[in-house]
Design a protein around this motif. Structure first.
Motif, PDB file in Angstrom:
ATOM      1  N   ASP A  36       0.827  -1.208   0.000  1.00 15.92           N
ATOM      2  CA  ASP A  36       0.000   0.000   0.000  1.00 15.92           C
ATOM      3  C   ASP A  36       0.858   1.254   0.000  1.00 15.92           C
ATOM      4  O   ASP A  36       0.643   2.174  -0.798  1.00 15.92           O
ATOM      5  N   ARG A  39       2.615   1.685  -3.409  1.00 14.29           N
ATOM      6  CA  ARG A  39       1.777   2.219  -4.484  1.00 14.29           C
ATOM      7  C   ARG A  39       1.481   3.699  -4.279  1.00 14.29           C
ATOM      8  O   ARG A  39       1.427   4.479  -5.238  1.00 14.29           O
ATOM      9  N   GLY A 116      -0.286  -0.639 -12.444  1.00 19.60           N
ATOM     10  CA  GLY A 116      -1.225  -1.215 -11.478  1.00 19.60           C
ATOM     11  C   GLY A 116      -2.034  -2.391 -11.992  1.00 19.60           C
ATOM     12  O   GLY A 116      -2.990  -2.804 -11.363  1.00 19.60           O
ATOM     13  N   LYS A 121      -3.537  -7.282  -3.620  1.00 22.32           N
ATOM     14  CA  LYS A 121      -4.731  -6.486  -3.345  1.00 22.32           C
ATOM     15  C   LYS A 121      -4.400  -5.373  -2.362  1.00 22.32           C
ATOM     16  O   LYS A 121      -3.686  -5.578  -1.384  1.00 22.32           O
ATOM     17  N   LEU A 122      -4.928  -4.184  -2.629  1.00 19.32           N
ATOM     18  CA  LEU A 122      -4.612  -3.018  -1.817  1.00 19.32           C
ATOM     19  C   LEU A 122      -5.803  -2.611  -0.954  1.00 19.32           C
ATOM     20  O   LEU A 122      -6.942  -2.979  -1.227  1.00 19.32           O
ATOM     21  N   SER A 124      -8.668  -0.119   0.609  1.00 22.14           N
ATOM     22  CA  SER A 124      -9.563   0.822  -0.076  1.00 22.14           C
ATOM     23  C   SER A 124      -9.049   2.253   0.018  1.00 22.14           C
ATOM     24  O   SER A 124      -9.217   3.038  -0.924  1.00 22.14           O
ATOM     25  N   THR A 126      -5.998   3.162  -0.080  1.00 24.92           N
ATOM     26  CA  THR A 126      -4.937   3.302  -1.084  1.00 24.92           C
ATOM     27  C   THR A 126      -5.542   3.544  -2.453  1.00 24.92           C
ATOM     28  O   THR A 126      -5.067   4.394  -3.214  1.00 24.92           O
ATOM     29  N   TYR A 127      -6.605   2.808  -2.770  1.00 21.82           N
ATOM     30  CA  TYR A 127      -7.294   3.031  -4.048  1.00 21.82           C
ATOM     31  C   TYR A 127      -7.871   4.437  -4.108  1.00 21.82           C
ATOM     32  O   TYR A 127      -7.822   5.093  -5.155  1.00 21.82           O
ATOM     33  N   ASP A 128      -8.410   4.910  -2.995  1.00 26.42           N
ATOM     34  CA  ASP A 128      -8.945   6.276  -2.956  1.00 26.42           C
ATOM     35  C   ASP A 128      -7.853   7.288  -3.273  1.00 26.42           C
ATOM     36  O   ASP A 128      -8.066   8.239  -4.032  1.00 26.42           O
ATOM     37  N   LEU A 130      -5.079   6.749  -4.976  1.00 25.43           N
ATOM     38  CA  LEU A 130      -4.662   6.608  -6.372  1.00 25.43           C
ATOM     39  C   LEU A 130      -5.680   7.251  -7.316  1.00 25.43           C
ATOM     40  O   LEU A 130      -5.305   7.831  -8.340  1.00 25.43           O
ATOM     41  N   ILE A 131      -6.967   7.155  -6.970  1.00 23.60           N
ATOM     42  CA  ILE A 131      -8.001   7.784  -7.788  1.00 23.60           C
ATOM     43  C   ILE A 131      -7.874   9.303  -7.745  1.00 23.60           C
ATOM     44  O   ILE A 131      -7.901   9.986  -8.778  1.00 23.60           O
TER      45      ILE A 131
END
Length: 268
Positions: A36, A39, A116, A121-122, A124, A126-128, A130-131
């Protein structure tokens, strides 16, 4: 500006960006055990290096030392009609560029940059991050930085020594080259560069190609998040009659927008 110099500046921009990423990548190796954090660091540094490469080019190579107070003021009135026609052109471009991208996927065996795509799996959060980071890069930084570089400087300087056609083609080729890691996007970005040069040439205002760039990137960004139904429809109806009807409609919408912008610009 000579043609060779425009390509030299483009390669210098790519070189500076690559050097900065290489420089900042070493600390990131210490975070490999923490997917995490790794990334987040990778995404943040990529955006930072992208921004810094343009700042360094503008300040040290182009010798731009702008008065920030005057730069934040938009001279003259923004023409709402031109903004509307620019939005039509963006929609038309997206429809016309769709089959080009699809056809280029035939050569999918060639390597290309897909950040990516693989990995553990990361979280949530971390995804936020990245977005949000992707939004800042593609929707905010890229339209302003790339339009300043390729339209405001390269295209404008080329016009001092060459015809409109030559300046447009060369600056659009330079613009295309910075998208080399995503090779399937090369031809669409070349077409976009031609359209952006046309708009800038007739309006003499950078805000309109910036708006074209920003709205186009925003649409792609939103489609990546919420556009699965549209993508599925395109997959199911690829290259059928309705598909090509949309492409023709996109060409017509884009052409109408370009001609309307020219008329509106000449009338003002």
């Amino acid at each position: 500006m000579r043609i060779g110099k425009s390509f030299l500046f483009t390669f210098l921009l790519l070189l500076i960006n690559a050097a900065l990423i290489l420089l900042f990548s070493f600390p990131g190796k210490l975070l490999k055990s923490y997917p995490d954090l790794s990334r987040i660091y990778e995404g943040g540094i990529t955006t930072l290096c992208y921004l810094l490469s343009y700042v360094l080019m503008f300040y040290f190579v182009f010798k731009w030392k702008p008065d920030l107070k005057s730069r934040f003021k938009i001279p003259g009135r923004i023409n709402g009609s031109i903004l509307f026609f620019t939005l039509l052109i963006m929609l038309g471009l997206r429809l016309v560029q769709k089959p080009i991208s699809e056809i280029l996927l035939i050569f999918d065996f060639l390597p290309q940059y897909t950040p990516g795509k693989h990995g553990p799996k990361l979280e949530s959060s971390t995804y936020d991050f990245l977005i949000i980071n992707g939004f800042i890069t593609s929707v905010l930084i890229a339209p302003l930085g790339e339009e300043l570089f390729f339209r405001k400087y390269v295209f404008k300087k080329l016009l001092e020594k060459h015809s409109f056609a030559v300046a447009t083609l060369v600056s659009s080729l330079c613009f295309m080259l910075i998208h080399i890691p995503k090779w399937t996007n090369l031809l669409p970005t070349f077409i976009f560069g031609i359209v952006a040069c046309y708009i800038y040439h007739y309006t003499k205002r950078l805000i309109y190609p910036v708006f074209l760039h920003l709205s186009g990137n925003l649409l792609v960004f939103l489609m990546g998040l919420y556009g699965s139904p549209v993508s599925n429809w395109y997959r199911e109806n690829a290259f059928n009659g309705t598909y090509w009807l949309l492409v023709v409609a996109g060409f017509g919408i884009g052409l109408f927008g370009l001609l309307s912008i020219r008329k509106a610009a000449l009338d003002t």
